[in-house]
Motif scaffolding. Structure first.
Motif, PDB file in Angstrom:
ATOM      1  N   UNK A 166      18.159  -1.645  -6.581  1.00 14.17           N
ATOM      2  CA  UNK A 166      19.213  -0.706  -6.972  1.00 14.17           C
ATOM      3  C   UNK A 166      19.539  -0.840  -8.464  1.00 14.17           C
ATOM      4  N   UNK A 167      19.522  -2.061  -8.957  1.00 17.81           N
ATOM      5  CA  UNK A 167      19.785  -2.308 -10.370  1.00 17.81           C
ATOM      6  C   UNK A 167      18.749  -1.610 -11.254  1.00 17.81           C
ATOM      7  N   UNK A 168      17.565  -1.433 -10.709  1.00 18.98           N
ATOM      8  CA  UNK A 168      16.478  -0.764 -11.437  1.00 18.98           C
ATOM      9  C   UNK A 168      16.475   0.745 -11.200  1.00 18.98           C
ATOM     10  N   UNK A 169      17.469   1.250 -10.474  1.00 17.72           N
ATOM     11  CA  UNK A 169      17.632   2.684 -10.329  1.00 17.72           C
ATOM     12  C   UNK A 169      16.980   3.324  -9.119  1.00 17.72           C
ATOM     13  N   UNK A 170      16.432   2.543  -8.212  1.00 13.07           N
ATOM     14  CA  UNK A 170      15.821   3.111  -7.016  1.00 13.07           C
ATOM     15  C   UNK A 170      16.864   3.300  -5.922  1.00 13.07           C
TER      16      UNK A 170
ATOM     17  N   UNK B 126       3.815   2.658  -7.919  1.00 11.06           N
ATOM     18  CA  UNK B 126       4.393   3.128  -9.179  1.00 11.06           C
ATOM     19  C   UNK B 126       5.239   4.378  -8.980  1.00 11.06           C
ATOM     20  N   UNK B 127       4.912   5.179  -7.962  1.00 14.01           N
ATOM     21  CA  UNK B 127       5.606   6.448  -7.710  1.00 14.01           C
ATOM     22  C   UNK B 127       6.895   6.286  -6.905  1.00 14.01           C
ATOM     23  N   UNK B 128       7.129   5.110  -6.354  1.00 13.33           N
ATOM     24  CA  UNK B 128       8.243   4.929  -5.425  1.00 13.33           C
ATOM     25  C   UNK B 128       9.591   5.049  -6.133  1.00 13.33           C
ATOM     26  N   UNK B 129      10.453   5.905  -5.544  1.00 18.87           N
ATOM     27  CA  UNK B 129      11.818   6.095  -6.036  1.00 18.87           C
ATOM     28  C   UNK B 129      12.848   5.709  -4.978  1.00 18.87           C
ATOM     29  N   UNK B 130      12.364   5.469  -3.745  1.00 19.60           N
ATOM     30  CA  UNK B 130      13.271   5.169  -2.640  1.00 19.60           C
ATOM     31  C   UNK B 130      12.618   4.182  -1.680  1.00 19.60           C
ATOM     32  N   UNK B 131      13.365   3.162  -1.299  1.00 21.73           N
ATOM     33  CA  UNK B 131      12.935   2.241  -0.250  1.00 21.73           C
ATOM     34  C   UNK B 131      13.810   2.483   0.972  1.00 21.73           C
ATOM     35  N   UNK B 132      13.169   2.879   2.069  1.00 19.29           N
ATOM     36  CA  UNK B 132      13.866   3.060   3.340  1.00 19.29           C
ATOM     37  C   UNK B 132      13.327   2.024   4.306  1.00 19.29           C
ATOM     38  N   UNK B 133      14.170   1.585   5.219  1.00 18.50           N
ATOM     39  CA  UNK B 133      13.724   0.526   6.123  1.00 18.50           C
ATOM     40  C   UNK B 133      14.453   0.579   7.449  1.00 18.50           C
TER      41      UNK B 133
END
Length: 169
Positions: free
Chosen positions: A48-52, A6-13
């Motif tokens: 990205x569409x969801x703002x992350x 729930x806290x995630x604002x960024x996905x890095x990979x």
């Protein structure tokens, strides 16, 4: 796990072994190609569409990765960085996010430094033992075969943002 997601604002990979199946294909002229999974790509678009925010952190330098990242409008791309932790630190400063707001997907020992720091550490199904051992989640799918999409859906579901209608708009 759901509370952490729930806290995630960024996905890095990572790329090789995460966004791809880990194979590096070169022709006799040294031209490199990689296979990317279209569902992973759509997952990144949905996120990205969801703002992350999104980022790639890869130890290998690759023109193919730069093209794919541009195609998907990845927010930040770090290639040819090793150790990867310095790129991660740059990313969290630039995005103004905390460690607990980052989910990182990795597959090999070069990813361990970031995985020990981020809020949600994910290993793909084909990751090495050491990575799976410290991961908070191990995907069902293999890298390059929908593992990123699996993680995207988990994040968006936890945040109440996942909907099949993401396709329609």
């Amino acid at each position: 796990m759901k509370n952490a997601l729930k806290k995630i604002k960024c996905l890095a990979m990572d790329v090789d072994g995460v966004l791809t199946d880990g194979r590096i294909i070169m022709d006799s002229h040294g031209v490199e190609t990689k296979n990317f999974d279209v569902q992973d790509g759509f997952g990144i678009v949905f996120l990205k569409k969801c703002g992350l925010k999104t980022a790639i952190i890869s130890a290998r330098e690759s023109g193919v990765v730069a093209h794919r990242a541009k195609d998907l409008k990845i927010d930040k791309v770090y290639v040819g960085v090793y150790p990867k932790l310095s790129a991660y630190e740059d990313m969290i400063k630039e995005f103004k996010v905390l460690d607990e707001e980052v989910c990182f997907i990795g597959d090999d020992v070069a990813d361990l430094g970031i995985m020990r720091r981020c809020g949600v550490a994910v290993a793909v199904a084909n990751a090495v033992f050491e990575v799976k051992h410290i991961a908070g989640y191990v995907t069902v799918r293999h890298g390059g075969h929908g593992a990123v999409r699996e993680v995207v859906e988990l994040i968006l579901q936890a945040q109440g943002l996942w909907s099949p209608q993401l396709y329609e708009n």
